[in-house]
Write a protein that holds these residues in place. Structure first.
Motif, PDB file in Angstrom:
ATOM      1  N   TYR A 152       0.834  -1.202   0.000  1.00 53.32           N
ATOM      2  CA  TYR A 152       0.000   0.000   0.000  1.00 53.32           C
ATOM      3  C   TYR A 152       0.870   1.255   0.000  1.00 53.32           C
ATOM      4  CZ  TYR A 152      -3.178   3.566   1.861  1.00 53.32           C
ATOM      5  OH  TYR A 152      -3.901   4.721   2.054  1.00 53.32           O
ATOM      6  N   GLY A 153       1.924   1.250   0.805  1.00 49.18           N
ATOM      7  CA  GLY A 153       2.828   2.393   0.859  1.00 49.18           C
ATOM      8  C   GLY A 153       3.473   2.669  -0.492  1.00 49.18           C
ATOM      9  N   THR A 154       3.885   1.613  -1.184  1.00 49.94           N
ATOM     10  CA  THR A 154       4.481   1.771  -2.507  1.00 49.94           C
ATOM     11  C   THR A 154       3.487   2.373  -3.492  1.00 49.94           C
ATOM     12  OG1 THR A 154       5.914  -0.145  -2.122  1.00 49.94           O
ATOM     13  CG2 THR A 154       5.621   0.545  -4.395  1.00 49.94           C
ATOM     14  N   LEU A 155       2.255   1.893  -3.440  1.00 47.78           N
ATOM     15  CA  LEU A 155       1.209   2.381  -4.343  1.00 47.78           C
ATOM     16  C   LEU A 155       0.960   3.877  -4.135  1.00 47.78           C
ATOM     17  CD1 LEU A 155      -1.069   1.909  -6.402  1.00 47.78           C
ATOM     18  CD2 LEU A 155      -2.539   1.206  -4.500  1.00 47.78           C
ATOM     19  N   VAL A 156       0.834   4.304  -2.884  1.00 48.75           N
ATOM     20  CA  VAL A 156       0.560   5.715  -2.581  1.00 48.75           C
ATOM     21  C   VAL A 156       1.738   6.593  -3.003  1.00 48.75           C
ATOM     22  CG1 VAL A 156       0.167   7.378  -0.729  1.00 48.75           C
ATOM     23  CG2 VAL A 156      -1.061   5.200  -0.733  1.00 48.75           C
ATOM     24  N   HIS A 157       2.952   6.158  -2.689  1.00 54.45           N
ATOM     25  CA  HIS A 157       4.128   6.928  -3.093  1.00 54.45           C
ATOM     26  C   HIS A 157       4.191   7.062  -4.622  1.00 54.45           C
ATOM     27  CE1 HIS A 157       6.077   6.969   0.908  1.00 54.45           C
ATOM     28  NE2 HIS A 157       6.837   7.902   0.366  1.00 54.45           N
ATOM     29  N   GLN A 158       3.829   6.005  -5.304  1.00 49.80           N
ATOM     30  CA  GLN A 158       3.837   6.014  -6.761  1.00 49.80           C
ATOM     31  C   GLN A 158       2.883   7.078  -7.303  1.00 49.80           C
ATOM     32  OE1 GLN A 158       4.249   2.077  -8.942  1.00 49.80           O
ATOM     33  NE2 GLN A 158       2.157   2.591  -9.446  1.00 49.80           N
ATOM     34  N   SER A 159       1.706   7.186  -6.708  1.00 56.19           N
ATOM     35  CA  SER A 159       0.723   8.178  -7.142  1.00 56.19           C
ATOM     36  C   SER A 159       1.168   9.593  -6.805  1.00 56.19           C
ATOM     37  CB  SER A 159      -0.646   7.887  -6.499  1.00 56.19           C
ATOM     38  OG  SER A 159      -1.160   6.673  -6.983  1.00 56.19           O
ATOM     39  N   LEU A 160       1.785   9.773  -5.646  1.00 54.19           N
ATOM     40  CA  LEU A 160       2.301  11.092  -5.276  1.00 54.19           C
ATOM     41  C   LEU A 160       3.379  11.546  -6.260  1.00 54.19           C
ATOM     42  CD1 LEU A 160       2.567  10.611  -1.404  1.00 54.19           C
ATOM     43  CD2 LEU A 160       0.964  12.120  -2.588  1.00 54.19           C
ATOM     44  N   GLU A 161       4.203  10.617  -6.682  1.00 57.11           N
ATOM     45  CA  GLU A 161       5.240  10.947  -7.669  1.00 57.11           C
ATOM     46  C   GLU A 161       4.598  11.421  -8.971  1.00 57.11           C
ATOM     47  OE1 GLU A 161       8.841   8.767 -10.195  1.00 57.11           O
ATOM     48  OE2 GLU A 161       7.874   7.721  -8.527  1.00 57.11           O
ATOM     49  N   TYR A 162       3.528  10.756  -9.380  1.00 58.22           N
ATOM     50  CA  TYR A 162       2.801  11.118 -10.604  1.00 58.22           C
ATOM     51  C   TYR A 162       2.261  12.543 -10.494  1.00 58.22           C
ATOM     52  CZ  TYR A 162      -1.202  11.163 -13.833  1.00 58.22           C
ATOM     53  OH  TYR A 162      -2.124  11.490 -14.807  1.00 58.22           O
ATOM     54  N   ILE A 163       1.647  12.859  -9.358  1.00 54.63           N
ATOM     55  CA  ILE A 163       1.071  14.194  -9.141  1.00 54.63           C
ATOM     56  C   ILE A 163       2.159  15.260  -9.168  1.00 54.63           C
ATOM     57  CG2 ILE A 163      -0.113  15.663  -7.455  1.00 54.63           C
ATOM     58  CD1 ILE A 163      -1.480  13.028  -6.470  1.00 54.63           C
ATOM     59  N   ASN A 164       3.254  15.003  -8.469  1.00 57.57           N
ATOM     60  CA  ASN A 164       4.311  16.007  -8.358  1.00 57.57           C
ATOM     61  C   ASN A 164       5.046  16.220  -9.679  1.00 57.57           C
ATOM     62  OD1 ASN A 164       3.825  16.545  -5.590  1.00 57.57           O
ATOM     63  ND2 ASN A 164       4.985  14.724  -5.015  1.00 57.57           N
ATOM     64  N   LYS A 165       5.178  15.171 -10.472  1.00 53.59           N
ATOM     65  CA  LYS A 165       5.784  15.339 -11.798  1.00 53.59           C
ATOM     66  C   LYS A 165       4.901  16.194 -12.692  1.00 53.59           C
ATOM     67  CE  LYS A 165       9.020  11.535 -12.553  1.00 53.59           C
ATOM     68  NZ  LYS A 165       9.354  10.366 -13.393  1.00 53.59           N
ATOM     69  N   LYS A 166       3.594  15.993 -12.592  1.00 51.56           N
ATOM     70  CA  LYS A 166       2.653  16.817 -13.352  1.00 51.56           C
ATOM     71  C   LYS A 166       2.811  18.281 -12.965  1.00 51.56           C
ATOM     72  CE  LYS A 166      -0.145  13.857 -15.659  1.00 51.56           C
ATOM     73  NZ  LYS A 166      -0.513  13.976 -17.077  1.00 51.56           N
ATOM     74  N   ALA A 167       2.980  18.503 -11.668  1.00 54.49           N
ATOM     75  CA  ALA A 167       3.123  19.879 -11.176  1.00 54.49           C
ATOM     76  C   ALA A 167       4.392  20.525 -11.736  1.00 54.49           C
ATOM     77  CB  ALA A 167       3.152  19.881  -9.657  1.00 54.49           C
ATOM     78  N   ILE A 168       5.489  19.779 -11.745  1.00 57.06           N
ATOM     79  CA  ILE A 168       6.751  20.310 -12.263  1.00 57.06           C
ATOM     80  C   ILE A 168       6.619  20.669 -13.741  1.00 57.06           C
ATOM     81  CG2 ILE A 168       9.140  19.689 -12.823  1.00 57.06           C
ATOM     82  CD1 ILE A 168       9.196  18.109 -10.201  1.00 57.06           C
ATOM     83  N   ASP A 169       5.917  19.811 -14.492  1.00 61.62           N
ATOM     84  CA  ASP A 169       5.731  20.043 -15.932  1.00 61.62           C
ATOM     85  C   ASP A 169       4.604  21.015 -16.240  1.00 61.62           C
ATOM     86  OD1 ASP A 169       7.789  18.275 -16.450  1.00 61.62           O
ATOM     87  OD2 ASP A 169       6.470  16.540 -16.648  1.00 61.62           O
ATOM     88  N   LYS A 170       4.003  21.587 -15.176  1.00 64.61           N
ATOM     89  CA  LYS A 170       2.912  22.565 -15.323  1.00 64.61           C
ATOM     90  C   LYS A 170       1.724  21.998 -16.102  1.00 64.61           C
ATOM     91  CE  LYS A 170       5.753  25.484 -13.424  1.00 64.61           C
ATOM     92  NZ  LYS A 170       5.656  25.732 -11.959  1.00 64.61           N
ATOM     93  N   ILE A 171       1.442  20.722 -15.866  1.00 67.71           N
ATOM     94  CA  ILE A 171       0.300  20.063 -16.513  1.00 67.71           C
ATOM     95  C   ILE A 171      -0.857  20.016 -15.517  1.00 67.71           C
ATOM     96  CG2 ILE A 171      -0.537  17.927 -17.565  1.00 67.71           C
ATOM     97  CD1 ILE A 171       2.354  17.319 -18.354  1.00 67.71           C
TER      98      ILE A 171
END
Length: 927
Positions: free
Chosen positions: A720-739
């Motif tokens: 579960y921890g891996t899954l949540v971290h994976q999704s947080l990474e997705y969100i934060n990458k979107k933020a960096i790319d201004k998407i």
């Protein structure tokens, strides 16, 4: 030692294409290190502008260590450099651009064995393709495993050659289906890593341009062993700057069977319009003059024409003497006498003081699985000479492995399939009989052990409670009898701890069976099915195909043992005394049906004459073997002169006849000096969470987890921890790319990530837990705007050199505010934790602040811990010096690890109950 003229020329020419031809022992690694130092210190080139590729992980780590040592007094950031094997660099390209890949986050790379299991499980789909039966009609003896391996051989070759476009033959359709099935399950095989990285760059001009603007200098080691897709990738990345330096030796190109082509190094200069500088490193600092002369005569005994770079191999002045250093040591027509002669020679070397340790001697063969070679290894061990031969296919014949498998058989086979004292109703192989017979002997000598195994068997004869998977059973088994003492072992060295390493490997094998069988618990309903799969397919296939034992990239020549290595395995290594066998070999001849397939799929450009390839490859292989020797090279065989089968074979005959026998008197043992084995300087990396805290929690468990690689029983909480971290990474990458974040896309990504992890880990989460995780992710998006809107880097890996080791850390998120940089560390649990855990979290953030400070010119102001479960955060201020006490503790822990201080068991009884090794702590017996 200062650089010689050629090395200096190679170091100081950094602009434009350059080919460095580096002969054996010519100081290639030192030249590469000094070239990087020159670029960074003298030419002020930024580390992040450099890409360096090596052939093996060992070479990459050695290069990284030596560069770090040379630049320890400058502001050098190791993590900034793209350095590693081509495969690891390509994985980095994929991970950094996953949204442009055909893969999704959480993808799994299939290792060799994983790939074969994957193919075998899907074989029925390939049988439906027209032409399947015809393809195997001349191979009627092939079972499904063999058919799977035969297809994979071609699939890997097609990928490495960059075969594109659809081919409507059976094999062409099968290859397309194979690629489709991999992507459908979000998987990637080892060969496809490079092709996927190449496709991402080739099909996305903006990504390529960004990468080309970043990477301005490229260095590729062992270029003679690159394949077609690797060449395309390298030339694509370097096509803008043209600053491509490749290093290699065409005489040592020995990996054609993996898709490598010698064409790449021989035609490198023709790939550029501008002048390509060629530098030749021809001074051999490794070997005695007689060995260099012998290698030169061997390679020159074949006519090469334009298919080889000319070289003038020489030795430095201090080695310019005419002492005999190449001899033969053989007998006629008697394998027994051959074994005895070798053993007596090794014993003489040791007793006379010519060698201080048997590890100064290495045996090189084409294959170490040959019965004659295995028999020699057993004889030497019988004579008291240790043998290190991890690829001899001896894993399943080791006593400890047979005993564990014997207990598995005894425990899992039901009463109707009793083995002892009754009829055998299960179709059981001779190997399994041997395992059970060994166990029965153990029972007769240890009544307590038998009773414990009987008690364990009762639990599995009728399962009426949650009992776990096969891996849980494995850990119960190795808590019995002598295994208790084995796990307490505190000896040093690979050979002394071979049993422990083997048990660690076996834990991986059993975990893999759990994942492939897709069952979360053994039950009355599924145990027969799982048992059948485990014994008749999983273990049987691995035993037939072979499992290698542990190899340490640092301890490549363990003390107390001679090394038995394949010639391919010895690539890049050197030994004081090298004994080369397999003198009965001859150039391989490719079958006509394989040639037909190759012509159909792979464009043949008439580079090397087809009829000469087998000779070229054979001469290069043995040239590589001979050139590993520093002080003494010995050729050995059982000579056979009668009939058609002659040993040594024709390729060796003339050169073999010219060298003296070891006892002829031409080799003066009095003046023979044998070097010690050079240690490979590899600095270990330690992280706060995976090493520091794990050791503090329990040194005993750390030893088994980290040193011997015993597999953890994965829990839903970790998953579960891996899954949540994976999704947080997705969100934060979107933020960096201004998407902009789209809630629907977020849900899709979350559940796709779950499906990918579920397949790779074999763990399931119930609906409520899954929905709760998604809810927490959405709350972060709604409430964490001030965090992710300021994100500048995600999952940033950092390293800092600390005394004799590296501290590493992966930072979840770096944000930039007016005051400077901040670290955000995500915890999937709640902020309601005990003081000890909170202190650990705070220290982790402070240490990460220190790592970031040492790797940036910007101010680091602190960090925060973000608890996803209840959407709370704790601010952690940072001032220079906050890390001093943490670093001192780190030094203490790493020093204990280095000194093998693992006997202490610190887990509390409560925590111990959740540990795989609970039966070793506090006398708790959980059977």
């Amino acid at each position: 030692m200062s650089l010689n003229k050629s090395q200096k020329e190679a170091v100081e020419n950094i602009y434009g294409p350059m080919l460095i031809i580096a002969g054996p022992g010519s100081g290639k690694t030192r030249t590469l290190v000094e070239r990087m130092v020159y670029m960074i210190k003298d030419k002020h080139i930024l580390p992040e502008e450099i890409l360096v590729s090596t052939f093996t992980e060992r070479a990459a780590r050695e290069l990284s260590t030596r560069i770090t040592n040379r630049l320890s007094d400058s502001n050098f950031h190791l993590e900034s450099v793209y350095i590693g094997t081509i495969h690891s660099i390509c994985l980095k390209i994929i991970d950094e651009n996953i949204e442009y890949s055909k893969l999704k986050r959480g993808y799994k790379v299939l290792e060799n064995v994983d790939q074969k299991f994957f193919m075998f499980s899907k074989l029925k789909l390939f049988k439906d393709i027209e032409g399947f039966e015809k393809f195997f009609e001349k191979k009627s003896y092939f079972n499904n495993w063999k058919k799977s391996e035969a297809l994979l051989k071609w699939f890997n070759r097609f990928t490495e050659e960059g075969v594109e476009g659809k081919n409507l033959t059976f094999l062409g359709k099968a290859y397309e289906l194979y690629k489709f099935l991999l992507l459908k399950e979000n998987r990637l095989d080892f060969s496809m890593i490079q092709s996927e990285a190449y496709r991402i760059l080739k099909e996305n001009s903006k990504i390529l341009e960004k990468f080309q603007n970043k990477i301005k200098y490229i260095m590729i080691d062992e270029y003679q062993d690159t394949n077609s897709i690797q060449e395309r990738l390298i030339l694509l990345i370097g096509s803008k700057s043209k600053n491509i330096c490749v290093v290699g030796d065409d005489d040592q190109g020995i990996y054609r069977f993996r898709g490598a082509t010698i064409k790449n190094i021989l035609q490198f200069e023709s790939k550029f319009d501008e002048e390509c500088k060629i530098v030749k490193l021809e001074t051999n600092y490794r070997s005695e003059k007689d060995i260099v002369k012998f290698c030169r005569e061997w390679i020159d005994s074949l006519y090469w024409g334009e298919f080889r770079h000319s070289k003038e191999l020489v030795v430095p002045e201090e080695k310019n003497n005419d002492r005999t250093r190449v001899v033969k040591m053989s007998v006629s027509n008697s394998e027994g006498k051959w074994q005895e002669r070798i053993a007596e020679f090794l014993i003489f070397l040791k007793r006379s003081g010519k060698i201080q340790d048997f590890n100064q001697v290495a045996f090189l063969f084409r294959s170490v699985r040959n019965k004659k070679i295995v028999s020699l290894a057993h004889y030497l061990e019988y004579r008291g000479i240790g043998v290190y031969s991890p690829r001899s296919n001896l894993f399943f014949s080791r006593k400890e492995i047979m005993e564990v498998i014997g207990v598995f058989l005894y425990v899992l086979l039901r009463e109707e399939n009793r083995i002892f004292n009754g009829d055998i109703k299960l179709d059981i192989s001779d190997y399994y009989r041997d395992c059970l017979n060994q166990l029965e002997k153990k029972f007769r000598s240890n009544e307590e052990y038998r009773n414990n195994v009987e008690d364990l068997k009762k639990q599995y004869q009728k399962i009426d409670q949650k009992i776990g998977k096969l891996l849980e059973l494995y850990y119960k088994i190795i808590s019995l009898g002598e295994f208790q003492n084995i796990l307490e072992n505190l000896k040093e060295g690979v050979l002394e701890n071979r049993v422990l390493y083997n048990l660690g490997i076996l834990s991986k094998i059993i975990e893999k069976a759990d994942i492939l069988s897709k069952v979360s618990d053994l039950t009355e309903e599924n145990i027969q099915k799982i048992t059948d799969y485990f014994f008749t397919m999983h273990l049987k296939y691995l035993k037939d195909s072979g499992v290698d034992e542990y190899e340490d990239i640092k301890e490549f020549a363990p003390k107390g043992a001679v090394s038995f290595l394949t010639i391919h395995q010895s690539k890049g290594l050197e030994f004081p005394i090298v004994i080369v066998g397999s003198l009965d070999a001859a150039p391989d001849i490719e079958r006509d049906d394989e040639k037909d397939i190759e012509r159909e799929f792979i464009a043949f450009d008439d580079f090397e004459p087809e009829y000469r390839i087998k000779d070229f490859d054979f001469w290069r292989l043995y040239y590589t073997a001979f050139s590993r020797a520093k002080n003494l090279l010995i050729l050995t065989c059982v000579e056979i002169s009668k009939g058609k089968y002659q040993v040594p074979s024709l390729p060796f005959k003339s050169i073999y006849e010219r060298i003296p026998d070891i006892l002829s008197g031409e080799l003066d043992f009095k003046e023979l000096e044998v070097d010690r084995i050079n240690d490979i300087d590899l600095k270990e990396s330690y992280s706060y969470t995976s090493h520091f805290l794990k050791y503090k929690e329990c040194p005993f468990k750390y030893k088994l987890d980290k040193i011997y690689d015993f597999q953890r029983i994965k829990s839903p909480e970790n998953f579960y921890g891996t899954l949540v971290h994976q999704s947080l990474e997705y969100i934060n990458k979107k933020a960096i790319d201004k998407i902009p974040l789209n809630e629907e896309e977020l849900e899709i990504d979350y559940y796709l990530g779950y499906e990918g992890l579920k397949k790779s880990e074999g763990i399931f989460l119930n609906k409520d837990i899954l929905e709760n995780g998604l809810k927490q992710i959405k709350e972060y998006v709604n409430n964490g705007f001030e965090i992710y809107s300021k994100a500048i880097e995600v999952e940033k890996e950092l390293y800092v050199l600390r005394n004799e080791y590296l501290i590493e850390g992966k930072l979840d998120l770096i944000i930039e505010i007016e005051e400077g940089l901040k670290i955000v560390d995500f915890k999937t649990g709640s902020s309601e934790i005990d003081d000890e855990n909170l202190d650990n979290y705070i220290n982790q953030v402070k240490l990460y602040c220190y790592l970031l400070k040492m790797n940036t010119n910007k101010k680091v102001v602190g960090g925060e811990i973000y608890f996803v479960k209840n959407n709370q955060k704790i601010e952690i201020p940072y001032e220079q010096g906050d890390e001093i006490e943490i670093l001192n503790d780190f030094d203490t822990i790493t020093n204990k690890i280095k000194n093998n201080e693992f006997s202490e068991k610190r887990l509390s009884p409560k925590k111990c109950l959740k540990c795989e090794f609970k039966n070793h702590c506090f006398g708790i017996n959980m059977l």
